[in-house]
Design a protein around this motif. Structure first.
Motif, mmCIF file in Angstrom:
data_model
loop_
_atom_site.group_PDB
_atom_site.id
_atom_site.type_symbol
_atom_site.label_atom_id
_atom_site.label_comp_id
_atom_site.label_asym_id
_atom_site.label_seq_id
_atom_site.Cartn_x
_atom_site.Cartn_y
_atom_site.Cartn_z
ATOM 1 N N CYS A 162 0.849 -1.186 0.000
ATOM 2 C CA CYS A 162 0.000 0.000 0.000
ATOM 3 C C CYS A 162 0.890 1.243 0.000
ATOM 4 C CB CYS A 162 -0.897 -0.027 1.238
ATOM 5 S SG CYS A 162 -1.845 1.488 1.459
ATOM 6 N N CYS B 63 0.055 3.167 3.640
ATOM 7 C CA CYS B 63 0.449 2.627 4.946
ATOM 8 C C CYS B 63 1.605 1.635 4.845
ATOM 9 C CB CYS B 63 -0.759 1.993 5.652
ATOM 10 S SG CYS B 63 -1.334 0.485 4.861
ATOM 11 N N CYS C 93 -4.290 -0.509 0.007
ATOM 12 C CA CYS C 93 -5.153 -1.486 0.640
ATOM 13 C C CYS C 93 -6.593 -0.941 0.591
ATOM 14 C CB CYS C 93 -4.710 -1.761 2.079
ATOM 15 S SG CYS C 93 -4.841 -0.341 3.183
ATOM 16 N N ASP D 101 -7.280 2.218 2.811
ATOM 17 C CA ASP D 101 -6.695 3.478 2.362
ATOM 18 C C ASP D 101 -7.299 3.921 1.031
ATOM 19 O OD1 ASP D 101 -4.971 4.213 4.448
ATOM 20 O OD2 ASP D 101 -3.585 2.642 3.857
HETATM 21 ZN ZN LIG Z 1 -2.971 1.060 3.372
#
Ligand SMILES: [Zn+2]
Length: 117
Positions: A84, A87, A105, A108
């Protein structure tokens, strides 16, 4: 997950997006020529315009997806593919199977789209 397969899949998507965009842009050019013949028929002109608007929206969506695919190919080169971009966690392989160009992800991506919208 076989990154070689992922790359082949992304490159295939890129080709399909390019040909879809070329087809849409070709059709759009044809229709704007026709538009001049519809000057005497306002209702028909309105229909043609909304078709043109839809084509523009489709081309923009294809351009947007294209840039996501290009970015995914770059992440493959960088060795960060599958993580991701927000993150840094591993994106679930099941998600990448459905959307190999996914940069985030699910959590997010939802946040990103909420912020963009
Ligand atoms: Zn993420």
């Amino acid at each position: 997950m076989d990154l070689h397969d992922v790359r082949a899949q992304l490159e295939q998507m890129l080709r399909e997006l390019d040909s879809a965009t070329a087809t849409l842009e070709g059709e759009g050019a044809g229709e704007s020529e026709e538009l001049s013949h519809f000057d005497q028929h306002p209702a028909d002109t309105a229909t043609e315009l909304s078709d043109a608007d839809r084509e523009v929206a489709l081309i923009e969506a294809a351009d947007d997806q294209r840039s996501q695919v290009v970015a995914a190919l770059k992440r493959l080169d960088d060795g960060t593919y599958g993580r991701c971009v927000d993150c840094g966690k591993q994106i679930p392989p099941a998600r990448l199977e459905v959307r190999p160009e996914a940069a985030r992800c699910v959590e997010d991506q939802a946040r990103h789209e909420a912020a963009a919208g």
